[in-house]
Write a protein that holds these residues in place. Sequence first.
Motif, PDB file in Angstrom:
ATOM      1  N   VAL A  14      -5.361   7.339   2.693  1.00 44.77           N
ATOM      2  CA  VAL A  14      -5.813   7.780   1.392  1.00 44.77           C
ATOM      3  C   VAL A  14      -5.218   9.134   1.020  1.00 44.77           C
ATOM      4  O   VAL A  14      -4.935   9.398  -0.150  1.00 44.77           O
ATOM      5  CB  VAL A  14      -7.351   7.807   1.348  1.00 44.77           C
ATOM      6  N   ASP A  15      -5.006   9.999   1.979  1.00 47.99           N
ATOM      7  CA  ASP A  15      -4.436  11.323   1.708  1.00 47.99           C
ATOM      8  C   ASP A  15      -2.994  11.439   2.179  1.00 47.99           C
ATOM      9  O   ASP A  15      -2.440  12.540   2.243  1.00 47.99           O
ATOM     10  CB  ASP A  15      -5.293  12.410   2.368  1.00 47.99           C
ATOM     11  N   LEU A  16      -2.377  10.309   2.509  1.00 48.89           N
ATOM     12  CA  LEU A  16      -0.994  10.319   2.987  1.00 48.89           C
ATOM     13  C   LEU A  16      -0.336   8.986   2.610  1.00 48.89           C
ATOM     14  O   LEU A  16      -0.078   8.134   3.446  1.00 48.89           O
ATOM     15  CB  LEU A  16      -0.945  10.535   4.508  1.00 48.89           C
ATOM     16  N   ARG A  17      -0.072   8.836   1.305  1.00 51.88           N
ATOM     17  CA  ARG A  17       0.531   7.606   0.822  1.00 51.88           C
ATOM     18  C   ARG A  17       2.000   7.527   1.245  1.00 51.88           C
ATOM     19  O   ARG A  17       2.697   8.525   1.340  1.00 51.88           O
ATOM     20  CB  ARG A  17       0.443   7.511  -0.706  1.00 51.88           C
ATOM     21  N   ILE A  18       2.457   6.317   1.467  1.00 51.48           N
ATOM     22  CA  ILE A  18       3.869   6.048   1.723  1.00 51.48           C
ATOM     23  C   ILE A  18       4.525   5.668   0.398  1.00 51.48           C
ATOM     24  O   ILE A  18       3.950   4.943  -0.409  1.00 51.48           O
ATOM     25  CB  ILE A  18       4.026   4.907   2.740  1.00 51.48           C
ATOM     26  N   VAL A  19       5.743   6.152   0.164  1.00 47.33           N
ATOM     27  CA  VAL A  19       6.499   5.824  -1.043  1.00 47.33           C
ATOM     28  C   VAL A  19       7.794   5.126  -0.641  1.00 47.33           C
ATOM     29  O   VAL A  19       8.584   5.676   0.141  1.00 47.33           O
ATOM     30  CB  VAL A  19       6.805   7.070  -1.889  1.00 47.33           C
ATOM     31  N   TYR A  38      -0.367  -7.164   4.652  1.00 43.79           N
ATOM     32  CA  TYR A  38      -1.054  -6.153   5.471  1.00 43.79           C
ATOM     33  C   TYR A  38      -0.516  -4.759   5.203  1.00 43.79           C
ATOM     34  O   TYR A  38      -0.398  -3.937   6.116  1.00 43.79           O
ATOM     35  CB  TYR A  38      -0.920  -6.509   6.959  1.00 43.79           C
ATOM     36  N   SER A  39      -0.193  -4.475   3.962  1.00 41.61           N
ATOM     37  CA  SER A  39       0.234  -3.141   3.572  1.00 41.61           C
ATOM     38  C   SER A  39      -0.946  -2.406   2.939  1.00 41.61           C
ATOM     39  O   SER A  39      -1.828  -3.037   2.339  1.00 41.61           O
ATOM     40  CB  SER A  39       1.399  -3.228   2.581  1.00 41.61           C
ATOM     41  N   SER A  40      -0.982  -1.092   3.067  1.00 41.11           N
ATOM     42  CA  SER A  40      -2.069  -0.320   2.475  1.00 41.11           C
ATOM     43  C   SER A  40      -1.581   1.079   2.105  1.00 41.11           C
ATOM     44  O   SER A  40      -0.665   1.626   2.729  1.00 41.11           O
ATOM     45  CB  SER A  40      -3.261  -0.222   3.434  1.00 41.11           C
TER      46      SER A  40
END
Length: 211
Positions: A14-19, A38-40
């Motif tokens: 939630v505080d470390l999104r992947i781009v 299964y990605s989040s």
Amino acid sequence: NGVAVFTSSLKGAVDLRIVVRQLPGERATINGQLLIYYSSWTDYMGFEIIHPIYGPDWQAGRDSGMWIVTSDNCRYIQLVVHDCPGGNGVGFWSPALNSGMFECLIYDNGRKGSNLDHGIYTQNDTGLKIFQDCFIFNNWAIGLCLYSSGGYTNNYLIQHNVLWNNGRDGSQDDALVGGANVSRGLQFLNNYVYRKRLFGGTVRCGYSGDH
């Protein structure tokens, strides 16, 4: 068959999104299909998907541009999905929770002879699905299809999208909102629809269930 299938199962927080995006100044194109399993907490941003080839053993879904299933809290931003003649541009299904598409171009998907090849085909039950600021046009069947004969089309926010000239098969609408069961939590707000052709319709609210 000359195309590739990419499967993404990236997991952020939630505080470390992947781009996931192309390098500045570059143009990234997937010539094939992107599967999301299964990605989040991941943002897929700014690239192109085209799936121009499908074989004689065509099956729904396998030849769509994007197939989004078991995942949560993902965003699909400024993607261009087009020329996928073997299926939908995007299949966005109920197990994909609390996710949405933003500022995407979805066009020229589907094939002659099929009324099931939509720009976006989606179902949802729990969690909120969002479609916002997208341009959806010239798809073979419905542009934005919220439909299920046995599942659910609940909890959507659909706003500020532009849809035009979908339903090239001659009978489909630019948007279908609602399936066979009662739909709940649907918000269809401030969207713009244009239809040059005299056949088909613009927005169909409800199918056989109450809405």
